[in-house]
Design a protein around this motif. Sequence first.
Motif, PDB file in Angstrom:
ATOM      1  N   GLN A 164      -7.234   7.984  10.416  1.00 50.21           N
ATOM      2  CA  GLN A 164      -6.021   8.731   9.898  1.00 50.21           C
ATOM      3  C   GLN A 164      -4.797   7.987  10.482  1.00 50.21           C
ATOM      4  O   GLN A 164      -4.620   7.789  11.641  1.00 50.21           O
ATOM      5  CB  GLN A 164      -6.231  10.015  10.258  1.00 50.21           C
ATOM      6  CG  GLN A 164      -5.043  11.247  10.372  1.00 50.21           C
ATOM      7  CD  GLN A 164      -4.625  11.401   8.887  1.00 50.21           C
ATOM      8  OE1 GLN A 164      -5.537  11.714   7.981  1.00 50.21           O
ATOM      9  NE2 GLN A 164      -3.588  10.766   8.437  1.00 50.21           N
ATOM     10  N   ARG A 165      -4.036   7.852   9.554  1.00 54.43           N
ATOM     11  CA  ARG A 165      -2.799   7.028   9.737  1.00 54.43           C
ATOM     12  C   ARG A 165      -1.451   7.672  10.055  1.00 54.43           C
ATOM     13  O   ARG A 165      -1.355   8.732   9.382  1.00 54.43           O
ATOM     14  CB  ARG A 165      -2.324   6.015   8.615  1.00 54.43           C
ATOM     15  CG  ARG A 165      -3.103   4.771   8.589  1.00 54.43           C
ATOM     16  CD  ARG A 165      -1.981   3.964   9.241  1.00 54.43           C
ATOM     17  NE  ARG A 165      -2.901   2.521   9.751  1.00 54.43           N
ATOM     18  CZ  ARG A 165      -3.049   1.765   9.267  1.00 54.43           C
ATOM     19  NH1 ARG A 165      -2.491   1.428   7.948  1.00 54.43           N
ATOM     20  NH2 ARG A 165      -3.507   0.513   9.607  1.00 54.43           N
ATOM     21  N   TYR A 166      -0.881   7.339  11.160  1.00 53.50           N
ATOM     22  CA  TYR A 166       0.348   7.973  11.552  1.00 53.50           C
ATOM     23  C   TYR A 166       1.261   6.817  11.507  1.00 53.50           C
ATOM     24  O   TYR A 166       1.361   5.790  12.171  1.00 53.50           O
ATOM     25  CB  TYR A 166       0.462   8.676  12.853  1.00 53.50           C
ATOM     26  CG  TYR A 166      -0.422  10.122  12.724  1.00 53.50           C
ATOM     27  CD1 TYR A 166       0.427  11.050  12.693  1.00 53.50           C
ATOM     28  CD2 TYR A 166      -1.545   9.842  13.077  1.00 53.50           C
ATOM     29  CE1 TYR A 166      -0.326  12.220  12.609  1.00 53.50           C
ATOM     30  CE2 TYR A 166      -2.293  11.131  13.033  1.00 53.50           C
ATOM     31  CZ  TYR A 166      -1.706  12.221  12.857  1.00 53.50           C
ATOM     32  OH  TYR A 166      -2.343  13.721  13.043  1.00 53.50           O
ATOM     33  N   PRO A 174      -5.316   8.543   4.573  1.00 45.82           N
ATOM     34  CA  PRO A 174      -6.292   7.874   5.590  1.00 45.82           C
ATOM     35  C   PRO A 174      -6.570   6.418   4.972  1.00 45.82           C
ATOM     36  O   PRO A 174      -6.118   6.081   3.778  1.00 45.82           O
ATOM     37  CB  PRO A 174      -7.531   8.423   5.230  1.00 45.82           C
ATOM     38  CG  PRO A 174      -7.426   9.388   4.118  1.00 45.82           C
ATOM     39  CD  PRO A 174      -6.023   9.539   3.919  1.00 45.82           C
ATOM     40  N   HIS A 175      -6.801   5.567   5.981  1.00 41.15           N
ATOM     41  CA  HIS A 175      -6.946   4.081   5.743  1.00 41.15           C
ATOM     42  C   HIS A 175      -8.126   3.778   4.743  1.00 41.15           C
ATOM     43  O   HIS A 175      -9.219   3.941   5.218  1.00 41.15           O
ATOM     44  CB  HIS A 175      -7.133   3.484   7.132  1.00 41.15           C
ATOM     45  CG  HIS A 175      -7.016   2.024   7.151  1.00 41.15           C
ATOM     46  ND1 HIS A 175      -7.682   0.926   7.482  1.00 41.15           N
ATOM     47  CD2 HIS A 175      -6.015   1.111   6.649  1.00 41.15           C
ATOM     48  CE1 HIS A 175      -7.206  -0.179   7.349  1.00 41.15           C
ATOM     49  NE2 HIS A 175      -6.025   0.074   7.066  1.00 41.15           N
ATOM     50  N   SER A 176      -7.681   3.195   3.735  1.00 37.26           N
ATOM     51  CA  SER A 176      -8.791   3.203   2.758  1.00 37.26           C
ATOM     52  C   SER A 176      -9.506   1.923   2.544  1.00 37.26           C
ATOM     53  O   SER A 176     -10.428   1.583   1.470  1.00 37.26           O
ATOM     54  CB  SER A 176      -8.282   3.545   1.120  1.00 37.26           C
ATOM     55  OG  SER A 176      -7.265   2.420   1.072  1.00 37.26           O
ATOM     56  N   ILE A 178     -10.649  -1.831   5.557  1.00 35.90           N
ATOM     57  CA  ILE A 178     -10.518  -2.242   6.749  1.00 35.90           C
ATOM     58  C   ILE A 178      -9.442  -3.621   7.163  1.00 35.90           C
ATOM     59  O   ILE A 178      -9.255  -3.861   6.173  1.00 35.90           O
ATOM     60  CB  ILE A 178     -12.115  -2.870   7.367  1.00 35.90           C
ATOM     61  CG1 ILE A 178     -12.173  -3.936   6.404  1.00 35.90           C
ATOM     62  CG2 ILE A 178     -12.918  -1.713   7.189  1.00 35.90           C
ATOM     63  CD1 ILE A 178     -13.692  -4.444   6.881  1.00 35.90           C
ATOM     64  N   ASP A 179      -8.766  -3.592   8.243  1.00 32.57           N
ATOM     65  CA  ASP A 179      -7.848  -4.515   8.871  1.00 32.57           C
ATOM     66  C   ASP A 179      -8.579  -5.645   9.607  1.00 32.57           C
ATOM     67  O   ASP A 179      -9.173  -5.013  10.508  1.00 32.57           O
ATOM     68  CB  ASP A 179      -6.807  -3.804   9.311  1.00 32.57           C
ATOM     69  CG  ASP A 179      -5.898  -3.080   8.397  1.00 32.57           C
ATOM     70  OD1 ASP A 179      -6.092  -3.157   7.160  1.00 32.57           O
ATOM     71  OD2 ASP A 179      -5.060  -2.511   8.962  1.00 32.57           O
ATOM     72  N   ILE A 180      -8.585  -6.753   9.310  1.00 28.37           N
ATOM     73  CA  ILE A 180      -9.066  -7.823  10.063  1.00 28.37           C
ATOM     74  C   ILE A 180      -8.077  -8.623  10.548  1.00 28.37           C
ATOM     75  O   ILE A 180      -7.390  -9.239   9.579  1.00 28.37           O
ATOM     76  CB  ILE A 180     -10.172  -8.508   9.431  1.00 28.37           C
ATOM     77  CG1 ILE A 180     -11.175  -7.686   8.453  1.00 28.37           C
ATOM     78  CG2 ILE A 180     -10.840  -9.612  10.221  1.00 28.37           C
ATOM     79  CD1 ILE A 180     -11.913  -8.438   7.614  1.00 28.37           C
ATOM     80  N   PRO A 253      -0.182 -10.242  11.535  1.00 25.62           N
ATOM     81  CA  PRO A 253      -1.014 -11.120  10.572  1.00 25.62           C
ATOM     82  C   PRO A 253      -2.246 -10.350  10.313  1.00 25.62           C
ATOM     83  O   PRO A 253      -2.923 -10.359  11.339  1.00 25.62           O
ATOM     84  CB  PRO A 253      -1.119 -12.542  10.849  1.00 25.62           C
ATOM     85  CG  PRO A 253      -0.658 -12.635  12.250  1.00 25.62           C
ATOM     86  CD  PRO A 253       0.169 -11.623  12.636  1.00 25.62           C
ATOM     87  N   HIS A 254      -2.577  -9.900   9.315  1.00 22.73           N
ATOM     88  CA  HIS A 254      -4.135  -9.389   8.901  1.00 22.73           C
ATOM     89  C   HIS A 254      -4.427  -9.398   7.773  1.00 22.73           C
ATOM     90  O   HIS A 254      -3.505  -9.381   6.783  1.00 22.73           O
ATOM     91  CB  HIS A 254      -4.131  -8.162   9.748  1.00 22.73           C
ATOM     92  CG  HIS A 254      -3.769  -6.878   8.945  1.00 22.73           C
ATOM     93  ND1 HIS A 254      -2.274  -6.525   9.167  1.00 22.73           N
ATOM     94  CD2 HIS A 254      -4.178  -6.065   8.322  1.00 22.73           C
ATOM     95  CE1 HIS A 254      -1.939  -5.758   8.413  1.00 22.73           C
ATOM     96  NE2 HIS A 254      -2.976  -5.287   7.825  1.00 22.73           N
ATOM     97  N   LEU A 255      -5.759  -9.224   7.679  1.00 25.11           N
ATOM     98  CA  LEU A 255      -6.195  -8.947   6.057  1.00 25.11           C
ATOM     99  C   LEU A 255      -6.442  -7.481   5.853  1.00 25.11           C
ATOM    100  O   LEU A 255      -7.250  -7.098   6.821  1.00 25.11           O
ATOM    101  CB  LEU A 255      -7.394  -9.932   5.535  1.00 25.11           C
ATOM    102  CG  LEU A 255      -8.002  -9.471   4.410  1.00 25.11           C
ATOM    103  CD1 LEU A 255      -6.929 -10.126   3.265  1.00 25.11           C
ATOM    104  CD2 LEU A 255      -9.407 -10.186   4.016  1.00 25.11           C
ATOM    105  N   HIS A 256      -6.036  -6.895   4.733  1.00 20.42           N
ATOM    106  CA  HIS A 256      -6.416  -5.308   4.449  1.00 20.42           C
ATOM    107  C   HIS A 256      -7.372  -5.663   3.295  1.00 20.42           C
ATOM    108  O   HIS A 256      -6.874  -6.252   2.347  1.00 20.42           O
ATOM    109  CB  HIS A 256      -5.317  -4.524   4.210  1.00 20.42           C
ATOM    110  CG  HIS A 256      -5.819  -3.148   3.419  1.00 20.42           C
ATOM    111  ND1 HIS A 256      -5.896  -2.170   4.345  1.00 20.42           N
ATOM    112  CD2 HIS A 256      -6.116  -2.947   2.394  1.00 20.42           C
ATOM    113  CE1 HIS A 256      -6.332  -1.202   3.418  1.00 20.42           C
ATOM    114  NE2 HIS A 256      -6.384  -1.722   2.211  1.00 20.42           N
ATOM    115  N   TRP A 257      -8.608  -5.233   3.600  1.00 18.54           N
ATOM    116  CA  TRP A 257      -9.748  -5.468   2.454  1.00 18.54           C
ATOM    117  C   TRP A 257      -9.958  -4.041   2.077  1.00 18.54           C
ATOM    118  O   TRP A 257     -10.772  -3.266   3.022  1.00 18.54           O
ATOM    119  CB  TRP A 257     -10.751  -6.387   3.014  1.00 18.54           C
ATOM    120  CG  TRP A 257     -11.937  -6.519   2.055  1.00 18.54           C
ATOM    121  CD1 TRP A 257     -11.968  -6.652   0.912  1.00 18.54           C
ATOM    122  CD2 TRP A 257     -13.302  -6.662   2.459  1.00 18.54           C
ATOM    123  NE1 TRP A 257     -13.353  -6.603   0.211  1.00 18.54           N
ATOM    124  CE2 TRP A 257     -14.118  -6.956   1.570  1.00 18.54           C
ATOM    125  CE3 TRP A 257     -13.954  -6.783   3.762  1.00 18.54           C
ATOM    126  CZ2 TRP A 257     -15.435  -7.329   1.240  1.00 18.54           C
ATOM    127  CZ3 TRP A 257     -15.309  -6.958   3.488  1.00 18.54           C
ATOM    128  CH2 TRP A 257     -16.027  -7.178   2.369  1.00 18.54           C
TER     129      TRP A 257
HETATM  130 ZN   LIG Z   1      -4.881  -1.732   6.002  1.00 19.06          ZN
END
Ligand SMILES: [Zn+2]
Length: 278
Positions: A164-166, A174-176, A178-180, A253-257
Amino acid sequence: MMKQMLLLTALLMAATAAHADTYRAVQGDLLTIERVLPSGSITLHCFGKSWPLIQSKTGVVKAWIGVDLKTRPGSHSLKWSVKNAKGKTEQFIENLTVTEGEFRISHITVDKKMAVFGKEELKRIRADQKMLKDSYVANVTAQPDLQISRMPVKGIMSTPFGAQRYVNGEPRSPHSGIDIAAPEGTPVTTPLAGRVLVVSEMYLNGNTVAIGHGRGVVSVFSHLKSASVKEGDWIEASAEIGEVGKTGRATGPHLHWGIRFMQARINPESMFIKKQRH
Ligand SMILES: [Zn+2]
């Protein structure tokens, strides 16, 4: 008294059997099913959609269902229809029990322009969303399987699926995905082969690539430093598609997948999970 107890036990057991779960899934799961069915033309319905399946000559049917992140927890029916050579249709109803995901809460703090939007920004965000939405229904040659064996990037999971994003204290969707987290410039590869449907610089998602893998499965890779593919390209599994960056709304820096399956928001991690047999 003993007799009544036995009767009660028998009744309870019968009730339990009638409600036995056939399949179980958590919100956001990719459910893979293998089941033996009579031969014929087979369709599988669940959540008001028809899901892809493969029929083998031995009668084994392999099917996939995407359990969206916001699916109502509880019982859902899964309906198989088998139309035989004589045109007669047989139906089998099974139960799918969906349990609530244990999603965590995630707070991020960003520049005001990435949290409160003016008219122009809103227009751009909506156009970006439409572009992605359209890609979720694109027709792409189906791949033999939906099983994934490697991550698109080596790194550390910084925000899990469903969180759940704030944003600056305000609740958001909500985060749909994953963040790496990984160093800027780390190569990003596609875990499954597919057709590049979108390459675009988006306001919130930054440089984004969407790849269609067929059977209604689409991967979205966001916040890239740069993309090394173009729309229309066919990309083999494990081929590089770009580099990790922090474009768009990113705190580092991250990848949202993210993965959509027939538009359902699926946890990419569930693509690694073994199938359920019937
Ligand atoms: Zn993300």
